[in-house]
Structure formats: structure tokens, C-alpha cells
Motif scaffolding. Structure first.
Motif, PDB file in Angstrom:
ATOM      1  N   ILE A   9       0.829  -1.210   0.000  1.00 26.06           N
ATOM      2  CA  ILE A   9       0.000   0.000   0.000  1.00 26.06           C
ATOM      3  C   ILE A   9       0.866   1.265   0.000  1.00 26.06           C
ATOM      4  O   ILE A   9       0.379   2.357   0.289  1.00 26.06           O
ATOM      5  CB  ILE A   9      -0.931   0.020   1.220  1.00 26.06           C
ATOM      6  N   LEU A  10       2.145   1.139  -0.321  1.00 27.04           N
ATOM      7  CA  LEU A  10       3.061   2.277  -0.280  1.00 27.04           C
ATOM      8  C   LEU A  10       3.506   2.665  -1.688  1.00 27.04           C
ATOM      9  O   LEU A  10       3.613   1.822  -2.576  1.00 27.04           O
ATOM     10  CB  LEU A  10       4.291   1.934   0.567  1.00 27.04           C
ATOM     11  N   GLN A  11       3.772   3.954  -1.851  1.00 24.28           N
ATOM     12  CA  GLN A  11       4.260   4.470  -3.130  1.00 24.28           C
ATOM     13  C   GLN A  11       5.293   5.554  -2.869  1.00 24.28           C
ATOM     14  O   GLN A  11       5.126   6.365  -1.963  1.00 24.28           O
ATOM     15  CB  GLN A  11       3.093   5.039  -3.949  1.00 24.28           C
ATOM     16  N   GLN A  12       6.362   5.547  -3.644  1.00 26.74           N
ATOM     17  CA  GLN A  12       7.404   6.549  -3.476  1.00 26.74           C
ATOM     18  C   GLN A  12       7.904   7.012  -4.840  1.00 26.74           C
ATOM     19  O   GLN A  12       8.175   6.191  -5.725  1.00 26.74           O
ATOM     20  CB  GLN A  12       8.560   5.993  -2.650  1.00 26.74           C
ATOM     21  N   GLU A  13       8.036   8.329  -4.986  1.00 32.14           N
ATOM     22  CA  GLU A  13       8.583   8.923  -6.198  1.00 32.14           C
ATOM     23  C   GLU A  13       9.868   9.664  -5.841  1.00 32.14           C
ATOM     24  O   GLU A  13       9.902  10.400  -4.846  1.00 32.14           O
ATOM     25  CB  GLU A  13       7.583   9.906  -6.815  1.00 32.14           C
ATOM     26  N   VAL A  14      10.919   9.482  -6.638  1.00 31.86           N
ATOM     27  CA  VAL A  14      12.172  10.182  -6.390  1.00 31.86           C
ATOM     28  C   VAL A  14      12.700  10.782  -7.688  1.00 31.86           C
ATOM     29  O   VAL A  14      12.505  10.216  -8.765  1.00 31.86           O
ATOM     30  CB  VAL A  14      13.246   9.254  -5.769  1.00 31.86           C
ATOM     31  N   TYR A  15      13.335  11.931  -7.551  1.00 30.99           N
ATOM     32  CA  TYR A  15      13.983  12.611  -8.674  1.00 30.99           C
ATOM     33  C   TYR A  15      15.481  12.625  -8.389  1.00 30.99           C
ATOM     34  O   TYR A  15      15.948  13.293  -7.476  1.00 30.99           O
ATOM     35  CB  TYR A  15      13.435  14.034  -8.830  1.00 30.99           C
ATOM     36  N   ASP A  16      16.210  11.869  -9.184  1.00 29.59           N
ATOM     37  CA  ASP A  16      17.608  11.557  -8.913  1.00 29.59           C
ATOM     38  C   ASP A  16      18.540  12.343  -9.837  1.00 29.59           C
ATOM     39  O   ASP A  16      18.395  12.303 -11.057  1.00 29.59           O
ATOM     40  CB  ASP A  16      17.809  10.046  -9.102  1.00 29.59           C
ATOM     41  N   ALA A  17      19.491  13.060  -9.227  1.00 28.19           N
ATOM     42  CA  ALA A  17      20.475  13.835  -9.997  1.00 28.19           C
ATOM     43  C   ALA A  17      21.674  12.948 -10.316  1.00 28.19           C
ATOM     44  O   ALA A  17      22.555  12.750  -9.483  1.00 28.19           O
ATOM     45  CB  ALA A  17      20.920  15.066  -9.215  1.00 28.19           C
ATOM     46  N   LYS A  18      21.727  12.415 -11.524  1.00 32.74           N
ATOM     47  CA  LYS A  18      22.769  11.471 -11.903  1.00 32.74           C
ATOM     48  C   LYS A  18      24.144  12.124 -12.019  1.00 32.74           C
ATOM     49  O   LYS A  18      25.170  11.503 -11.750  1.00 32.74           O
ATOM     50  CB  LYS A  18      22.425  10.820 -13.247  1.00 32.74           C
ATOM     51  N   LYS A  19      24.182  13.387 -12.448  1.00 32.38           N
ATOM     52  CA  LYS A  19      25.467  14.009 -12.769  1.00 32.38           C
ATOM     53  C   LYS A  19      26.085  14.772 -11.603  1.00 32.38           C
ATOM     54  O   LYS A  19      27.103  15.441 -11.769  1.00 32.38           O
ATOM     55  CB  LYS A  19      25.295  14.930 -13.976  1.00 32.38           C
ATOM     56  N   LEU A  20      25.468  14.671 -10.436  1.00 30.71           N
ATOM     57  CA  LEU A  20      26.048  15.266  -9.238  1.00 30.71           C
ATOM     58  C   LEU A  20      27.082  14.274  -8.701  1.00 30.71           C
ATOM     59  O   LEU A  20      26.747  13.248  -8.132  1.00 30.71           O
ATOM     60  CB  LEU A  20      24.951  15.510  -8.204  1.00 30.71           C
ATOM     61  N   GLN A  21      28.366  14.578  -8.900  1.00 30.86           N
ATOM     62  CA  GLN A  21      29.410  13.600  -8.614  1.00 30.86           C
ATOM     63  C   GLN A  21      29.768  13.566  -7.129  1.00 30.86           C
ATOM     64  O   GLN A  21      30.454  14.436  -6.621  1.00 30.86           O
ATOM     65  CB  GLN A  21      30.665  13.923  -9.443  1.00 30.86           C
ATOM     66  N   ILE A  22      29.269  12.540  -6.461  1.00 30.43           N
ATOM     67  CA  ILE A  22      29.537  12.308  -5.036  1.00 30.43           C
ATOM     68  C   ILE A  22      29.963  10.853  -4.888  1.00 30.43           C
ATOM     69  O   ILE A  22      29.361   9.967  -5.496  1.00 30.43           O
ATOM     70  CB  ILE A  22      28.297  12.588  -4.174  1.00 30.43           C
ATOM     71  N   LYS A  23      30.973  10.597  -4.085  1.00 32.16           N
ATOM     72  CA  LYS A  23      31.462   9.235  -3.930  1.00 32.16           C
ATOM     73  C   LYS A  23      30.365   8.303  -3.440  1.00 32.16           C
ATOM     74  O   LYS A  23      29.663   8.590  -2.467  1.00 32.16           O
ATOM     75  CB  LYS A  23      32.646   9.195  -2.954  1.00 32.16           C
ATOM     76  N   ARG A  24      30.256   7.182  -4.129  1.00 29.36           N
ATOM     77  CA  ARG A  24      29.226   6.197  -3.789  1.00 29.36           C
ATOM     78  C   ARG A  24      29.381   5.701  -2.357  1.00 29.36           C
ATOM     79  O   ARG A  24      28.393   5.484  -1.646  1.00 29.36           O
ATOM     80  CB  ARG A  24      29.315   5.028  -4.765  1.00 29.36           C
ATOM     81  N   GLU A  25      30.601   5.529  -1.917  1.00 27.86           N
ATOM     82  CA  GLU A  25      30.860   5.031  -0.567  1.00 27.86           C
ATOM     83  C   GLU A  25      30.256   5.951   0.486  1.00 27.86           C
ATOM     84  O   GLU A  25      29.677   5.500   1.475  1.00 27.86           O
ATOM     85  CB  GLU A  25      32.371   4.897  -0.344  1.00 27.86           C
ATOM     86  N   LEU A  26      30.371   7.264   0.265  1.00 28.07           N
ATOM     87  CA  LEU A  26      29.795   8.226   1.208  1.00 28.07           C
ATOM     88  C   LEU A  26      28.273   8.154   1.203  1.00 28.07           C
ATOM     89  O   LEU A  26      27.629   8.162   2.260  1.00 28.07           O
ATOM     90  CB  LEU A  26      30.256   9.638   0.864  1.00 28.07           C
ATOM     91  N   LEU A  27      27.686   8.088   0.001  1.00 26.79           N
ATOM     92  CA  LEU A  27      26.225   8.068  -0.107  1.00 26.79           C
ATOM     93  C   LEU A  27      25.626   6.832   0.543  1.00 26.79           C
ATOM     94  O   LEU A  27      24.587   6.912   1.208  1.00 26.79           O
ATOM     95  CB  LEU A  27      25.820   8.133  -1.585  1.00 26.79           C
ATOM     96  N   GLU A  28      26.254   5.681   0.364  1.00 27.33           N
ATOM     97  CA  GLU A  28      25.711   4.451   0.931  1.00 27.33           C
ATOM     98  C   GLU A  28      25.779   4.441   2.454  1.00 27.33           C
ATOM     99  O   GLU A  28      25.001   3.744   3.108  1.00 27.33           O
ATOM    100  CB  GLU A  28      26.463   3.246   0.355  1.00 27.33           C
ATOM    101  N   MET A  29      26.707   5.229   3.029  1.00 28.17           N
ATOM    102  CA  MET A  29      26.806   5.275   4.485  1.00 28.17           C
ATOM    103  C   MET A  29      25.790   6.218   5.106  1.00 28.17           C
ATOM    104  O   MET A  29      25.388   6.045   6.259  1.00 28.17           O
ATOM    105  CB  MET A  29      28.227   5.651   4.906  1.00 28.17           C
TER     106      MET A  29
END
Length: 318
Positions: A168-188
Motif C-alpha cells: 500500500i506504499l508508493q514513493q517517487e524520487v527525482y535523482d540527480a545522476k550528474k552530481l558527482q559524489i562518492k558512492r561510498e559516502l552516499l551508501e553510508m
């Protein structure tokens, strides 16, 4: 009157041309220097039917190898000045978690490896405010049911639109692909971050209970999910485990279907979280900005003790 007609048409044309230029300016894609992003991003989150009264503001200070995320209560609750955050420094191999309440401030420091091992083993409890992001804490698996590439430009960044659904849940996200941030930081800082998601500039989470038939709500899993979300999202604590939720009781009474329909719509309106950018600045971040806020923070040596010290669901009981 005939003389005025060409003038009026010319005026309208100029206005339409000006609006078109303004729209094009707003849709221009931002040009950033090549390499990792460095700057500040602030996201403001509204919760429920009275979103302007229940706000959560989250700031991100970002450089190539360091990130600081801090979440503060806003709206009516900003008088309490409660906040929580995380500071990650890859070069120093350091992760600092901190929380400040009305009468206490405490922190916990550990290595990057120890932190990653902990969050991979245990889900981080949902709280408000929280050191880490709860944006992706509602679904067990984030598989997009609809994707639109380069759907809209937000703060100069072309964003991909993703729609997720689960029960019963719904989520919409708008993702900025070209904003260069280290994946390791984002996952933490974003536990359960979808594999192909970078940094979300706008999101909306809601329930779609109104579309569910009344007789199917007898399913206790749905009722208990709503009960849990309502307490977690709207800062409500209930330590007593209920054997049967109010929603389940109503669903079993065939004479209150009309009332149940109204209740479902009310839940959809109240269990609604929307977030969007309130500040964006690509600038140099000084090392001092990655430090703890001012004031004495008590060091808690054990991470479980630290996490258990954070009020779950917030400190605002009805």
C-alpha cells in the motif's frame, strides 16, 4: 479601439516571450567544474496534512572524501532544537555519529570499516531526527516500476524520475545522476540506497490505502504497517504492543464501511512525506564546517548504547 488592438497584441506577445525566456532560464542545465562535487545542499521535508507545521530540515556538507549530514526538527518543533548527524571522513578513517536533545548531547566515534559492518548487519532504527537518512527505509527492495530519464531540471541538474511501489506504499524520487559524489559516502548516509540511485533532489512518499478494498484490510499485515508508519512518521511513540489495531477493528464491522473509507483517505493524507531542495550552493567547504556543532558532547563508547539512547520515532508523544 481599433488602434489599441495592435498595441494589446504586441504587449501580450512581449509578455509571452518574456515568460518563455524565464522558463528556458529555469530549465538550463548547470555547468559545474569537472570532478567531485563540493558544496552545501539543504533539503526540507514536510510531513502529513499539516506539513508546514511539521518540518524536518536536513543539511549536507560535501567534499570529495568528507560528508556531514545533519537533521533538525522544524516547524512547531524547532523550539526544542533537537538535531542528529553523521560526519564521515574517508581520509581520516573516521565516522562520528551525534545527537542533541533538550537536556543532553552525546556522540559515538568509530572507523569506516566498523560502521559499515554494523549497518550491514543491523538495520538502523528509524528516528526523527536521525543521524542517517530514512528516505529509503520504507521498502524492503527498491525496484522501480516506472522510470523517466531526464524528466525535469532541478537546481540546474537534469534528474531521472523513478516510481516505486510496494503493497500500500508508493514513493517517487527525482535523482540527480550528474552530481558527482562518492558512492561510498552516499551508501553510508542512506541505508538501503537503491543500486542505481545517486543523490535525490526531490521525493514524495505516501500510502495508497484509499484504493484498497475494505474487505482486504482485514489483512493484519496492512493494518499493522499503517499503525507502525503512523507512529514512526508523525513523531508518536507507543511502547505498548497492540493485539489488534483500530483499523482492523473497523474493517471487521460491516456497518462502518463509509466511516472506514473516510478513515483510509485521512490516513493517505496524513502519512505523506514530501521533500525538496531549499538551498543549493556549490562552494568550497572549510574543514571547520565538518566539525561537531558547538557544545559538550558526551562520548558513548558502545554503538548499540548510542543508538538506543536516541528516542525512537522522535520525542513528541501525543
Amino acid at each position: 479601439m481599433r488602434f489599441l488592438q495592435p498595441f494589446v497584441l504586441l504587449t501580450i506577445s512581449v509578455l509571452l516571450f518574456s515568460c518563455d525566456l524565464l522558463n528556458k532560464k529555469n530549465d538550463e542545465v548547470r555547468e559545474l567544474p569537472d570532478g567531485p562535487f563540493e558544496g552545501e545542499i539543504v533539503v526540507s521535508e514536510s510531513r502529513g496534512l499539516y506539513g508546514s507545521l511539521f518540518k524536518v530540515h536536513t543539511s549536507y556538507l560535501i567534499s570529495e572524501n568528507t560528508i556531514r549530514r545533519e537533521e533538525r526538527l522544524g516547524g512547531l518543533n524547532d523550539v526544542f532544537n533537537n538535531y542528529a548527524g553523521i560526519i564521515i571522513d574517508l581520509e581520516k578513517d573516521s565516522v562520528t555519529l551525534y545527537y542533541a536533545g533538550i537536556a543532553e548531547k552525546f556522540r559515538h566515534t568509530l572507523t569506516v570499516e566498523a560502521y559499515q559492518a554494523y549497518v550491514n548487519e543491523k538495520p538502523f532504527p528509524r528516528s526523527t531526527p536521525s543521524p542517517v537518512g530514512n528516505t529509503f527505509s520504507y521498502f524492503s527492495a527498491y525496484t522501480p516500476v516506472r522510470t523517466v530519464k531526464d524528466s525535469v531540471v532541478i537546481e540546474g541538474f537534469s534528474t531521472d524520475y523513478n516510481l516505486y511501489k510496494e503493497d500500500i506504499l508508493q514513493q517517487e524520487v527525482y535523482d540527480a545522476k550528474k552530481l558527482q559524489i562518492k558512492r561510498e559516502l552516499l551508501e553510508m548516509i542512506f541505508p538501503n540506497l537503491p543500486a542505481k540511485t545517486n543523490f535525490v533532489l526531490k521525493s514524495e512518499f505516501k500510502t495508497v490505502l484509499s484504493s484498497v478494498k475494505n474487505d482486504s484490510i482485514v489483512n493484519s499485515d496492512q493494518a499493522r504497517l499503517i499503525d507502525e508508519l503512523s507512529r514512526g512518521i508523525m513523531f508518536h511513540i507507543d511502547s505498548v504492543e497492540r493485539e489488534e489495531t483500530d483499523l482492523e477493528k473497523l474493517s471487521k464491522n460491516k456497518w462502518v464501511n463509509m466511516g472506514l473509507n473516510l478513515l483510509k483517505k485521512g490516513i493517505d493524507l496524513n502519512l505523506h512525506i514530501s521533500s525538496e531542495i531549499s538551498k543549493f550552493s556549490d562552494r568550497s567547504i572549510g574543514q571547520v564546517e565538518f566539525s561537531l556543532p558547538s557544545g559538550e558532547f558526551e562520548e558513548i563508547d558502545d554503538i548499540d548504547e548510542f543508538i538506543n539512547s536516541i528516542p525512537s520515532g522522535g520525542e513528541f508523544d501525543d
